[in-house]
Design a protein around this motif. Sequence first.
Motif, PDB file in Angstrom:
ATOM      1  N   UNK A 541       9.491  47.442  64.050  1.00  0.00           N
ATOM      2  CA  UNK A 541       9.946  46.706  62.867  1.00  0.00           C
ATOM      3  C   UNK A 541       8.941  46.776  61.718  1.00  0.00           C
ATOM      4  N   UNK A 542       8.446  47.980  61.411  1.00  0.00           N
ATOM      5  CA  UNK A 542       7.379  48.097  60.407  1.00  0.00           C
ATOM      6  C   UNK A 542       7.827  47.642  59.025  1.00  0.00           C
ATOM      7  N   UNK A 543       9.089  47.883  58.706  1.00  0.00           N
ATOM      8  CA  UNK A 543       9.595  47.437  57.408  1.00  0.00           C
ATOM      9  C   UNK A 543       9.513  45.934  57.271  1.00  0.00           C
ATOM     10  N   UNK A 544       9.902  45.214  58.347  1.00  0.00           N
ATOM     11  CA  UNK A 544       9.839  43.753  58.334  1.00  0.00           C
ATOM     12  C   UNK A 544       8.392  43.271  58.243  1.00  0.00           C
ATOM     13  N   UNK A 545       7.504  43.969  58.971  1.00  0.00           N
ATOM     14  CA  UNK A 545       6.087  43.560  58.971  1.00  0.00           C
ATOM     15  C   UNK A 545       5.480  43.723  57.573  1.00  0.00           C
ATOM     16  N   UNK A 546       5.706  44.860  56.928  1.00  0.00           N
ATOM     17  CA  UNK A 546       5.179  45.070  55.571  1.00  0.00           C
ATOM     18  C   UNK A 546       5.782  44.056  54.590  1.00  0.00           C
ATOM     19  N   UNK A 547       7.061  43.756  54.771  1.00  0.00           N
ATOM     20  CA  UNK A 547       7.687  42.759  53.903  1.00  0.00           C
ATOM     21  C   UNK A 547       7.017  41.395  54.081  1.00  0.00           C
ATOM     22  N   UNK A 568       5.345  49.732  50.610  1.00  0.00           N
ATOM     23  CA  UNK A 568       5.372  50.308  51.955  1.00  0.00           C
ATOM     24  C   UNK A 568       6.652  49.881  52.704  1.00  0.00           C
ATOM     25  N   UNK A 569       7.041  48.635  52.509  1.00  0.00           N
ATOM     26  CA  UNK A 569       8.262  48.129  53.152  1.00  0.00           C
ATOM     27  C   UNK A 569       9.477  48.932  52.699  1.00  0.00           C
ATOM     28  N   UNK A 570       9.487  49.327  51.412  1.00  0.00           N
ATOM     29  CA  UNK A 570      10.606  50.098  50.865  1.00  0.00           C
ATOM     30  C   UNK A 570      10.776  51.438  51.580  1.00  0.00           C
ATOM     31  N   UNK A 571       9.668  51.984  52.051  1.00  0.00           N
ATOM     32  CA  UNK A 571       9.741  53.276  52.765  1.00  0.00           C
ATOM     33  C   UNK A 571      10.549  53.149  54.052  1.00  0.00           C
ATOM     34  N   UNK A 572      10.492  51.982  54.677  1.00  0.00           N
ATOM     35  CA  UNK A 572      11.159  51.783  55.969  1.00  0.00           C
ATOM     36  C   UNK A 572      12.545  51.148  55.832  1.00  0.00           C
ATOM     37  N   UNK A 573      12.663  50.205  54.881  1.00  0.00           N
ATOM     38  CA  UNK A 573      13.954  49.510  54.707  1.00  0.00           C
ATOM     39  C   UNK A 573      14.338  49.523  53.224  1.00  0.00           C
ATOM     40  N   UNK A 576      17.299  47.165  52.017  1.00  0.00           N
ATOM     41  CA  UNK A 576      17.346  45.828  52.610  1.00  0.00           C
ATOM     42  C   UNK A 576      17.550  44.745  51.549  1.00  0.00           C
ATOM     43  N   UNK A 577      18.580  43.929  51.732  1.00  0.00           N
ATOM     44  CA  UNK A 577      18.837  42.813  50.826  1.00  0.00           C
ATOM     45  C   UNK A 577      17.723  41.769  50.943  1.00  0.00           C
ATOM     46  N   UNK A 578      17.243  41.556  52.195  1.00  0.00           N
ATOM     47  CA  UNK A 578      16.166  40.581  52.418  1.00  0.00           C
ATOM     48  C   UNK A 578      14.908  40.980  51.649  1.00  0.00           C
ATOM     49  N   UNK A 579      14.628  42.285  51.631  1.00  0.00           N
ATOM     50  CA  UNK A 579      13.447  42.760  50.915  1.00  0.00           C
ATOM     51  C   UNK A 579      13.585  42.502  49.419  1.00  0.00           C
TER      52      UNK A 579
END
Length: 589
Positions: A541-547, A568-573, A576-579
Amino acid sequence: MNKTEKQVGLGLIKATHLLLLTVIIICAYYNSLNVPFLFDDVSSILNKADIYKGSLNDLYSTFGQRVVAYTSFKIDYLLYEKNVTGYHATNILIHVLCCFTVYFLTFQIVCLNNSITEKSFLNPHITSLLVALFFALHPLQTQAVTYIVQRITALAALFYLATMLAFIKFRMSSKKIELVMWGSVIFISSLLAFYTKQNTFSLPVALFLIEVCLIKRINPVNYWKRISKLSISLFLLAVFAAFISFYLIPDLGSYLDRATRENQSISRLEYFETQLHVLLKYIQLYFIPLGQQVEYIYSLRDGTFSTSYFTILVWGFLLTLALVSAPKHPLICFSVFFYLIAHSIESSFIPISDLVFEHRTYLPNFGLIVLSVYCLIFIKQKFTQLFFVISAVILSLLFFLTKERNELWSQPEQLYLNELSHNFDKPRIHGMLGKLYINKFHFDKAEESYKNAFNLAGNKGDLDTQAYYDKYAYFNNYISALKRQFKYHQAIKEVNELMPSLAKSKYYPYLLINLGFLYFEVENYHKCQFYLMKALKYETEKGQVFMGLGQCSASAGDKDMARWFFSEAKRYIPNSFKLKVAMSRAKIQ
């Protein structure tokens, strides 16, 4: 009345019976059309959408020996996608076709029985209709019809019974064209059965039972002359197949042992002893269909048979009764042995994790139903009115119980609570109840359900068939339910208590992520960053972790670091609406 008129009259009787069967089945199962996807429906249907959109080769690679059944799910998915009504309509159609096959098969079996019994009291039309009605309406059959994924069982039964019917027609035919036609049906339907569900591997034994119990006795004098060439041919073929198998697979014994067990922890004797008791439980449910359950928690026997003497005596008595009755009442012998043969794959020496499931009785129940109707019609000889009264009362009760069972399936919360009223120690049911409460925003009830699920799920060393692999998913959902009630400090305490025991587990990074977000909620940004940075070491869940790190940094006042974490989060998700919401709240574009 000439022969043609008589045939037309008999055809009308059969057509009327089939129409009656169809109408009654639709009335009994109409309230199942809106039962939602439940239990394994989610993992086998909803979560397999990509496979259903793929090729038949993808389907076979994934489902192997059950490819025929899953092809039917593929067709339904392409037609209805996630519209549950279409799936149920297909299940009901399969049940109707099964009942039609039962009707015609019973008709043929009764005709064979009447040919070898001097004073038979069985009318083929009445017997066939009653057997088909019992098969259609018995509430034990509901799990194979209303539970969508258990269509596998009903479809396998359809091909199994169709092969038996074709076999009788083949053996009673004398014209070459009929032999070719029925022989082709046997080949095709048996092949479809074998690639629908593994319990159909007992089919050759069922055909042998028909041969020995019924067909052989029609003309026993010339039987061996007519059958000897076929018997010798089949024997030689079997010897050749065995030789080839040993040549191609030198370690055949070990291979067969691995291939004939679904569970490596249960010994064959433990499973067999347990199933001697389970089969009696199935028979009890057949005669008294009360207290039905989707999941049973059943004790595994130790394989020494020290606590099963009475059960062994009961089975000894039933088998002796069947053998003794064979000369004068071949149908009794056929019914008892068919019941055991149809159960033999799932309830003998092949260890399976789930010890009890009602849908396993769908096909074997044909044997019990034939036996029950045989005894019922025996009453008709002297008490005709009583026979009709008893038949009407039983069928009415079965109809009512089936509708009630289907009504329960259509109300998931009541279905789950009913399961727990029979046995509270069902972690999977608690987990499903928790998910249902989350969706209803009943977070306090979800908290309780997920906590029960986690506490009841076994440990890895246990012989646990009730959701060990979901144990920590239940815990995470329990923490989520606490968060939704703003019980952050209690959630933090629970996670910290569990973490040391899972330091080397695959679930450890999920706990780190949960803990980081919990500390964010209580505005402890230092610990939030500490646990989320630890979580970054894992590919989870790297996207969630960076977020989360972006949120912590922004709240702590470090906008530059927050901007980098969000990028960095954008690279994974990226979508994402949450992001997007998190960045908006942090005032970072």
